[in-house]
Design a protein around this motif. Structure first.
Motif, short mmCIF file in Angstrom:
data_model
loop_
_atom_site.label_atom_id
_atom_site.label_comp_id
_atom_site.label_asym_id
_atom_site.label_seq_id
_atom_site.Cartn_x
_atom_site.Cartn_y
_atom_site.Cartn_z
N VAL A 40 13.28 -35.43 -24.64
CA VAL A 40 12.55 -36.05 -25.75
C VAL A 40 11.50 -36.96 -25.12
CG1 VAL A 40 12.70 -37.56 -27.78
CG2 VAL A 40 14.58 -35.96 -27.26
N MET A 41 10.23 -36.67 -25.41
CA MET A 41 9.12 -37.44 -24.84
C MET A 41 8.41 -38.20 -25.95
SD MET A 41 7.32 -34.48 -22.50
CE MET A 41 7.09 -33.33 -23.86
N PHE A 42 8.18 -39.47 -25.74
CA PHE A 42 7.34 -40.24 -26.65
C PHE A 42 5.97 -40.32 -26.00
CE2 PHE A 42 11.52 -41.25 -28.06
CZ PHE A 42 11.38 -41.36 -29.44
N ILE A 43 5.00 -39.70 -26.69
CA ILE A 43 3.62 -39.66 -26.19
C ILE A 43 2.70 -40.01 -27.37
CG2 ILE A 43 4.19 -37.91 -24.45
CD1 ILE A 43 2.65 -35.87 -26.23
N ALA A 117 12.29 -46.58 -27.58
CA ALA A 117 11.08 -46.20 -26.86
C ALA A 117 10.22 -47.44 -26.64
CB ALA A 117 10.31 -45.15 -27.65
N ALA A 118 9.65 -47.53 -25.44
CA ALA A 118 8.88 -48.71 -25.09
C ALA A 118 7.40 -48.42 -24.86
CB ALA A 118 9.47 -49.35 -23.83
N ASP A 122 7.15 -42.05 -22.48
CA ASP A 122 8.53 -42.51 -22.26
C ASP A 122 9.41 -41.26 -22.37
OD1 ASP A 122 10.75 -44.11 -21.88
OD2 ASP A 122 10.38 -45.42 -23.59
N PHE A 123 10.15 -40.97 -21.32
CA PHE A 123 10.92 -39.73 -21.21
C PHE A 123 12.42 -40.00 -21.31
CE2 PHE A 123 7.05 -39.26 -18.67
CZ PHE A 123 6.47 -38.15 -19.27
N PHE A 124 13.09 -39.25 -22.17
CA PHE A 124 14.53 -39.32 -22.35
C PHE A 124 15.11 -37.95 -22.06
CE2 PHE A 124 12.78 -42.69 -24.84
CZ PHE A 124 13.72 -43.71 -24.86
N GLY A 136 13.25 -41.91 -16.74
CA GLY A 136 12.36 -42.25 -15.65
C GLY A 136 10.96 -41.72 -15.86
N ARG A 137 10.22 -41.73 -14.78
CA ARG A 137 8.81 -41.35 -14.83
C ARG A 137 8.62 -39.85 -14.64
NH1 ARG A 137 6.86 -43.80 -8.98
NH2 ARG A 137 7.87 -42.21 -7.69
N LEU A 138 7.43 -39.40 -14.99
CA LEU A 138 7.02 -38.03 -14.74
C LEU A 138 6.84 -37.82 -13.24
CD1 LEU A 138 5.86 -35.35 -16.15
CD2 LEU A 138 3.65 -36.32 -15.54
N ASP A 139 6.03 -38.67 -12.66
CA ASP A 139 5.78 -38.69 -11.22
C ASP A 139 5.17 -40.05 -10.90
OD1 ASP A 139 2.98 -38.56 -11.78
OD2 ASP A 139 2.89 -36.41 -11.37
N ALA A 140 4.62 -40.22 -9.72
CA ALA A 140 4.10 -41.52 -9.31
C ALA A 140 2.70 -41.83 -9.86
CB ALA A 140 4.10 -41.62 -7.78
N SER A 141 2.16 -40.98 -10.72
CA SER A 141 0.86 -41.25 -11.34
C SER A 141 0.96 -42.51 -12.19
CB SER A 141 0.43 -40.08 -12.23
OG SER A 141 0.23 -38.92 -11.49
N ARG A 142 -0.16 -43.13 -12.39
CA ARG A 142 -0.24 -44.29 -13.27
C ARG A 142 -1.33 -44.02 -14.30
NH1 ARG A 142 4.43 -45.41 -12.75
NH2 ARG A 142 5.20 -46.86 -11.23
N LYS A 143 -2.32 -44.89 -14.38
CA LYS A 143 -3.39 -44.70 -15.35
C LYS A 143 -4.34 -43.57 -14.94
CE LYS A 143 -5.48 -47.99 -18.48
NZ LYS A 143 -5.90 -49.37 -18.62
#
Length: 185
Positions: A40-43, A117-118, A122-124, A136-143
């Motif tokens: 479940v992804m909050f995008i 969700a924050a 945000d990945f569940f 956790g994160r998708l990968d080490a990417s940021r903005k």
């Protein structure tokens, strides 16, 4: 302002939901759940953190679906304050990108609140029994998207869940724009 969600509360049960999708269908958590797990992804449409990795989200979603993981994206942002996140704009984006997963609209934000969700993204990641195994994160990417050879944290974690039913003990939280909450009256 960048926000990071809390770390994984292993085994926490996925809250049920029923939400309208950009494809005209209403979906429930049970409709989405995969035989080997559920993501479940909050995008949202406008978040620069999401936009920077959108192609990676699509890639990982397709690859995870191939492993028996059900995938869904939910947008919960206040569309009055952020018109780019309106249901109509979500429909346009889903069509433009040919999303390989349902994109659902949480207009009253009840689902985002139930999940805690924050940020976007945000990945569940849940196991086959819908117990939380990854936050956790998708990968080490940021903005900005990182180099193409970054470790695929989300994919590797959910692959482990599909294979073993357990998420990794070490997880790095996602980072993104805060959920755009409506003012409570």
């Amino acid at each position: 302002m960048a926000v990071s969600p809390p770390l994984c509360d292993f085994g926490w049960p996925a809250p049920a939901f029923t939400l309208p999708g950009t494809d005209g269908k209403t979906r429930t958590l049970a409709d989405i759940a995969g035989a080997k797990g559920t993501l479940v992804m909050f995008i949202c449409n406008h978040c620069p953190y999401v936009i920077a990795v959108r192609d990676r989200i699509l890639r990982d979603a397709r690859d995870l679906q191939g492993l028996g993981i059900g995938v869904v994206a939910i947008s919960s942002n206040d569309a009055t304050a952020y018109p780019a996140d309106s249901f109509e704009k979500m429909k346009e984006l889903a069509h433009e990108l040919s999303l390989p997963f349902p994109y659902l609209y949480d207009e009253d934000q009840a689902v985002a609140r139930a999940y805690g969700a924050a940020c976007t993204p945000d990945f569940f990641g849940f196991d086959a029994g819908l117990g939380l195994q990854y936050r956790g994160r998708l990968d080490a990417s940021r903005k900005e998207a990182g180099p193409p050879d970054l470790r695929r944290d989300l994919y590797e974690a959910m692959k482990q869940v599909a294979e073993t039913g357990q998420g990794p003990a070490e997880q790095i939280p996602s980072m993104g724009c805060s959920i755009k909450w409506k003012e409570r009256t």
